[in-house]
Design an enzyme around this catalytic site. Structure first.
Site, short mmCIF file in Angstrom:
data_model
loop_
_atom_site.label_atom_id
_atom_site.label_comp_id
_atom_site.label_asym_id
_atom_site.label_seq_id
_atom_site.Cartn_x
_atom_site.Cartn_y
_atom_site.Cartn_z
N TYR A 1 0.83 -1.20 0.00
CA TYR A 1 0.00 0.00 0.00
C TYR A 1 0.87 1.26 0.00
O TYR A 1 1.37 1.69 1.04
CB TYR A 1 -0.93 0.02 1.21
CG TYR A 1 -1.84 -1.18 1.32
CD1 TYR A 1 -2.16 -1.96 0.21
CD2 TYR A 1 -2.39 -1.56 2.55
CE1 TYR A 1 -2.99 -3.06 0.32
CE2 TYR A 1 -3.23 -2.65 2.66
CZ TYR A 1 -3.52 -3.41 1.55
OH TYR A 1 -4.34 -4.50 1.65
N HIS B 1 0.35 -12.28 1.37
CA HIS B 1 -0.41 -11.32 0.59
C HIS B 1 -0.47 -11.71 -0.88
O HIS B 1 0.55 -11.71 -1.57
CB HIS B 1 0.23 -9.93 0.73
CG HIS B 1 -0.67 -8.80 0.34
ND1 HIS B 1 -0.24 -7.50 0.24
CD2 HIS B 1 -1.99 -8.78 0.03
CE1 HIS B 1 -1.26 -6.72 -0.11
NE2 HIS B 1 -2.33 -7.48 -0.24
#
Length: 323
Positions: free
Chosen positions: A48, A133
């Site tokens: 992010y 992830h």
């Protein structure tokens, strides 16, 4: 994960400048407002904003009592310097300088290096949850190296719970089904168990319930489609412009919500908690206005008759559990 607001967590991809720039001040205001409202679950990732979300979250939480919040981050993408990126922006959707790039790495060493870097950006000595992830194209290494490395880190007390976070349910089910008993504590499921669609219902959620694996639901608005009572023609679904038939379905759901005195976003936020395996959910916000709107939508559950009417209109299957 307790009742009401403590069941909602703040996802921080918008605070990593996803699609649009957010200032440090605005990001801090969102995190502070979430805290003041009672939110105590915070989720982030190196992905992010190339570490920006982790840095902002860590700065906002550094003076908060560490035992009063639960923080998760992720592994699988190592961030490495990239001098060739000077003068251009990240090409993966985040409005940040591309002087760092992501390198897929689900090796045991990569997991340890990624977590060490995350702790440094966060300014913490431990995290409560670590997810693999998006290992979609990396099953062998993620299952054979990364997950055992996380188990070892959990045994050492460096992390609390471990699991995987993905936009698909099939591989999450495989992690739960094929891993050693108690290896996976939690899965983060984005977009595949929502008011709009429930493909994870048949296999993943019952499997998690059977194995005692918590499910954290994310992407509850299907990347924007369910975020407004009045669904626009250009609404997004799975990060692309929604097909006309999907927009039409969302509008039909919204109309039923209106008849029951509630809204499409409120129903979308409450929906996943109908399943006993779902113990929490993430919401994202890039402004305090967005945050407060989401929290207000979650303040009161929709009336039970809503779910019955959705079934009657063919918008929910009979076997789908509801709050």
């Amino acid at each position: 994960m307790a009742d009401t607001l403590s069941r909602l967590g703040l996802g921080t991809s918008p605070l990593g400048n996803l699609y649009a720039e957010v200032t440090d001040h605005e990001a801090r205001a969102v995190i502070d407002a979430a805290w003041e409202a009672g939110v105590r679950i915070f989720d982030t990732a190196p992905h992010y904003g190339l570490g920006l979300a982790e840095k902002r979250l860590g700065a906002a939480l550094k003076d908060r009592p560490r035992d009063e919040f639960l923080l998760s981050t992720k592994v699988g993408r190592l961030l490495v310097p990239d001098p060739s990126g000077v003068g251009r922006l990240d090409d993966d959707g985040f409005v940040v300088p591309a002087t760092t790039r992501r390198v897929w790495d689900f090796s045991a060493d990569g997991v340890r290096r990624s977590l060490e870097s995350s702790l440094d950006r966060l300014g913490l000595d431990r995290v409560d949850v670590v997810y693999l992830h998006d290992p979609d194209d990396h099953w062998e290494q993620a299952a054979g190296e990364a997950l055992p490395a996380l188990v070892e880190l959990r045994e050492q007390g460096v992390v609390g719970a471990i699991g995987a976070g993905m936009n698909q349910w099939q591989m999450l089910a495989r992690f739960v089904r094929e891993s050693e008993v108690d290896a996976v504590d939690v899965v983060l499921l984005a977009g595949r168990y929502t008011l709009l669609e429930q493909p994870a219902l048949a296999e993943l959620l019952p499997l998690c319930a059977e194995r005692g694996v918590d499910v954290l639901a994310a992407g509850l608005f299907n990347s924007g489609l369910l975020a407004r009572q009045d669904v626009p023609d250009d609404a997004t679904y799975d990060y692309r412009t929604a097909p006309a038939d999907v927009v039409a379905r969302a509008r039909r759901i919204a109309a039923v919500c209106a008849r029951h005195g509630t809204t499409l976003p409120a129903a979308a936020l409450w929906f996943p908690f109908g399943h006993p395996a779902v113990t929490g959910a993430l919401i994202g916000a890039r402004s305090t206005a967005e945050l407060h709107a989401n929290l207000a939508a979650f303040a009161e559950p929709p009336p039970p008759g809503l779910w019955a009417d959705l079934r009657d209109e063919g918008l929910l299957e009979a076997e789908v559990p509801t709050p």
